[in-house]
Design a protein around this motif. Sequence first.
Motif, PDB file in Angstrom:
ATOM      1  N   ALA A 168       9.523  -0.942   9.591  1.00  0.00           N
ATOM      2  CA  ALA A 168       8.095  -0.797   9.864  1.00  0.00           C
ATOM      3  C   ALA A 168       7.384  -1.715   8.871  1.00  0.00           C
ATOM      4  CB  ALA A 168       7.636   0.645   9.692  1.00  0.00           C
ATOM      5  N   LEU A 169       6.686  -2.724   9.373  1.00  0.00           N
ATOM      6  CA  LEU A 169       6.124  -3.772   8.527  1.00  0.00           C
ATOM      7  C   LEU A 169       4.664  -3.486   8.193  1.00  0.00           C
ATOM      8  CD1 LEU A 169       7.692  -6.796  10.419  1.00  0.00           C
ATOM      9  CD2 LEU A 169       8.570  -5.629   8.379  1.00  0.00           C
ATOM     10  N   VAL A 170       4.314  -3.671   6.909  1.00  0.00           N
ATOM     11  CA  VAL A 170       2.951  -3.407   6.448  1.00  0.00           C
ATOM     12  C   VAL A 170       2.376  -4.624   5.735  1.00  0.00           C
ATOM     13  CG1 VAL A 170       3.293  -0.916   6.211  1.00  0.00           C
ATOM     14  CG2 VAL A 170       3.788  -2.405   4.257  1.00  0.00           C
ATOM     15  N   SER A 171       1.085  -4.807   5.889  1.00  0.00           N
ATOM     16  CA  SER A 171       0.278  -5.743   5.098  1.00  0.00           C
ATOM     17  C   SER A 171       0.912  -7.121   4.910  1.00  0.00           C
ATOM     18  CB  SER A 171      -0.006  -5.135   3.719  1.00  0.00           C
ATOM     19  OG  SER A 171      -0.573  -3.862   3.840  1.00  0.00           O
ATOM     20  N   PRO A 172       1.249  -7.825   5.979  1.00  0.00           N
ATOM     21  CA  PRO A 172       1.796  -9.163   5.789  1.00  0.00           C
ATOM     22  C   PRO A 172       0.761 -10.100   5.179  1.00  0.00           C
ATOM     23  CG  PRO A 172       1.310  -8.789   8.105  1.00  0.00           C
ATOM     24  CD  PRO A 172       1.137  -7.471   7.412  1.00  0.00           C
TER      25      PRO A 172
ATOM     26  N   PRO B 245       0.815  -1.233   0.000  1.00  0.00           N
ATOM     27  CA  PRO B 245       0.000   0.000   0.000  1.00  0.00           C
ATOM     28  C   PRO B 245       0.836   1.266   0.000  1.00  0.00           C
ATOM     29  CG  PRO B 245       0.164  -0.848   2.220  1.00  0.00           C
ATOM     30  CD  PRO B 245       0.947  -1.809   1.351  1.00  0.00           C
ATOM     31  N   MET B 246       1.751   1.387  -0.939  1.00  0.00           N
ATOM     32  CA  MET B 246       2.674   2.519  -0.926  1.00  0.00           C
ATOM     33  C   MET B 246       1.999   3.835  -1.305  1.00  0.00           C
ATOM     34  SD  MET B 246       5.206   1.176   0.300  1.00  0.00           S
ATOM     35  CE  MET B 246       5.691  -0.505   0.642  1.00  0.00           C
ATOM     36  N   VAL B 247       1.016   3.791  -2.185  1.00  0.00           N
ATOM     37  CA  VAL B 247       0.310   5.015  -2.558  1.00  0.00           C
ATOM     38  C   VAL B 247      -0.429   5.578  -1.346  1.00  0.00           C
ATOM     39  CG1 VAL B 247      -1.528   5.998  -3.982  1.00  0.00           C
ATOM     40  CG2 VAL B 247       0.070   4.344  -4.980  1.00  0.00           C
ATOM     41  N   GLU B 248      -1.110   4.717  -0.617  1.00  0.00           N
ATOM     42  CA  GLU B 248      -1.839   5.156   0.576  1.00  0.00           C
ATOM     43  C   GLU B 248      -0.882   5.738   1.615  1.00  0.00           C
ATOM     44  OE1 GLU B 248      -5.076   3.377   3.812  1.00  0.00           O
ATOM     45  OE2 GLU B 248      -4.112   2.053   2.345  1.00  0.00           O
ATOM     46  N   ALA B 249       0.292   5.106   1.764  1.00  0.00           N
ATOM     47  CA  ALA B 249       1.285   5.624   2.713  1.00  0.00           C
ATOM     48  C   ALA B 249       1.747   7.017   2.299  1.00  0.00           C
ATOM     49  CB  ALA B 249       2.475   4.670   2.791  1.00  0.00           C
ATOM     50  N   LEU B 250       2.008   7.211   1.012  1.00  0.00           N
ATOM     51  CA  LEU B 250       2.422   8.531   0.532  1.00  0.00           C
ATOM     52  C   LEU B 250       1.334   9.572   0.740  1.00  0.00           C
ATOM     53  CD1 LEU B 250       4.335   8.054  -2.858  1.00  0.00           C
ATOM     54  CD2 LEU B 250       5.248   8.845  -0.677  1.00  0.00           C
ATOM     55  N   GLU B 251       0.090   9.191   0.456  1.00  0.00           N
ATOM     56  CA  GLU B 251      -1.012  10.150   0.569  1.00  0.00           C
ATOM     57  C   GLU B 251      -1.192  10.647   2.002  1.00  0.00           C
ATOM     58  OE1 GLU B 251      -4.185   7.887  -1.147  1.00  0.00           O
ATOM     59  OE2 GLU B 251      -3.927   8.805  -3.136  1.00  0.00           O
ATOM     60  N   SER B 252      -0.744   9.863   2.963  1.00  0.00           N
ATOM     61  CA  SER B 252      -0.880  10.287   4.358  1.00  0.00           C
ATOM     62  C   SER B 252      -0.014  11.509   4.672  1.00  0.00           C
ATOM     63  CB  SER B 252      -0.519   9.134   5.298  1.00  0.00           C
ATOM     64  OG  SER B 252       0.887   8.909   5.327  1.00  0.00           O
TER      65      SER B 252
ATOM     66  N   LEU C 203       3.171  -1.305  11.237  1.00  0.00           N
ATOM     67  CA  LEU C 203       2.391  -0.151  10.786  1.00  0.00           C
ATOM     68  C   LEU C 203       1.017  -0.664  10.352  1.00  0.00           C
ATOM     69  CD1 LEU C 203       2.040   2.794  10.048  1.00  0.00           C
ATOM     70  CD2 LEU C 203       3.238   2.359   7.892  1.00  0.00           C
ATOM     71  N   TYR C 204       0.070  -0.616  11.275  1.00  0.00           N
ATOM     72  CA  TYR C 204      -1.268  -1.138  10.998  1.00  0.00           C
ATOM     73  C   TYR C 204      -2.080  -0.179  10.150  1.00  0.00           C
ATOM     74  CZ  TYR C 204      -0.489  -4.745  14.555  1.00  0.00           C
ATOM     75  OH  TYR C 204       0.003  -5.806  15.261  1.00  0.00           O
ATOM     76  N   ASP C 205      -2.065   1.093  10.506  1.00  0.00           N
ATOM     77  CA  ASP C 205      -2.896   2.089   9.822  1.00  0.00           C
ATOM     78  C   ASP C 205      -2.041   2.825   8.794  1.00  0.00           C
ATOM     79  OD1 ASP C 205      -4.678   3.972   9.002  1.00  0.00           O
ATOM     80  OD2 ASP C 205      -5.078   4.821  10.996  1.00  0.00           O
ATOM     81  N   VAL C 206      -1.961   2.270   7.603  1.00  0.00           N
ATOM     82  CA  VAL C 206      -1.134   2.875   6.553  1.00  0.00           C
ATOM     83  C   VAL C 206      -1.659   4.250   6.170  1.00  0.00           C
ATOM     84  CG1 VAL C 206      -0.227   2.567   4.209  1.00  0.00           C
ATOM     85  CG2 VAL C 206      -0.501   0.585   5.700  1.00  0.00           C
ATOM     86  N   GLY C 207      -2.947   4.450   6.315  1.00  0.00           N
ATOM     87  CA  GLY C 207      -3.529   5.755   6.003  1.00  0.00           C
ATOM     88  C   GLY C 207      -3.058   6.860   6.939  1.00  0.00           C
TER      89      GLY C 207
END
Length: 391
Positions: free
Chosen positions: A319-323, A238-245, A344-348
């Motif tokens: 920081a681990l995302v979306s396993p 979810p890299m786009v969502e992470a950037l948008e944050s 990192l649970y809340d990527v948003g």
Amino acid sequence: MSVGELSMKNSTTGSGDAAAKNGILILHATAGAGHTRAAQAIGAALKARGEAFQLVDILDCTPALFRRMYVKSYIDLVQKAPELWGYLYDRMDVVRPATSKRVKARLAFNQLNSQPFKKLLKESAPRAIVCTHFLPLELLSDLKGRGKIDVPVHAVVTDVSPHALWVYPNIDCYHVATASAARELVRKGYPAEKIRVTGIPVDPVFAERTAGPAARAKLGLPEKPTVLLSSGGFGVGPMVEALESFRASSAEISLVVVAGKNAELEKKCREVAKTLRVPVTVHGFVTNMHELMDAADLIVTKPGGLTTTEVLAKGKPMALVSPIPGQEQRNCEYLLEAGAAVRLYDVGDAAFYLTGWLADAERMKRMTAAAKAIARPRAANDIAGALLGGV
């Protein structure tokens, strides 16, 4: 594994023309980039020793339709139905006896279609075989059990937990990531004396560490606390969502994004990056990931076995995302328990958490120390030594 028309177009050799015969045969599969990177790491270690080897994608020994469907179905499943993948992963994590109908049927099908694979073994006449994917292990175990081949066969498990699909009786040596993985293999019926806790092999360049400021200067990055967001070779996460944050953020940090081979992801990341006040550098597929990791203070990634092992070798916190349920979830739990990563649970809301972690100097120091403590950057060299020693 189903084996059909042999194609060697993607095989590579080392140490000259002699490598194709009587060297070490390294078998991998392009179903997830990690298996291939592990094979390449072992090849690099053998090359450094001046040893002959042949690197072969086992999927090149399968019909074109099977090859396409095998890779596509895996990627589609983990991206679109990860819960189903996790269910299947757990259901299949049982070592079944050779007398079971399921095992007999699968082996009979493989034997019926194994002539190209047998041809590869005959033509290469390897002194030893090492597999970084489980696909060839069942056939090799059967051939050894029937006395058709008499060379050492090694398996290199590329996640922290050895799934039952890796476990076959006539494999000479298993190389695993941790002591817990070795215990799991023993509990699945494999002899303890044939297991080596080597770690997961990564390219030797990841064992070399360059200070962050020097690495950032070399890459032309701002001299600021830096976060690397990695989506792996296939560009998953979810890299786009992470950037948008970061839209409302003016934090004094720098972001580096690696989108892998996912051109659509790279395009979206570039579009979002233009709207941010935080400096962002976006890449597609890269060959200098080791330099980007050196430049980073914190690395955001999915917990794939190879990527996280490379990060550990660099001594960097994660920081681990979306396993993905299954192997990635187990990797994630191991890293969290070791203290080398946060989740990192809340990527948003990534901007809030990432800037907070970077500002917590004591926490970053503890995570860095934990990463270095469990890293095994010489795994490829140790495995190469075992292959050459005839273990």
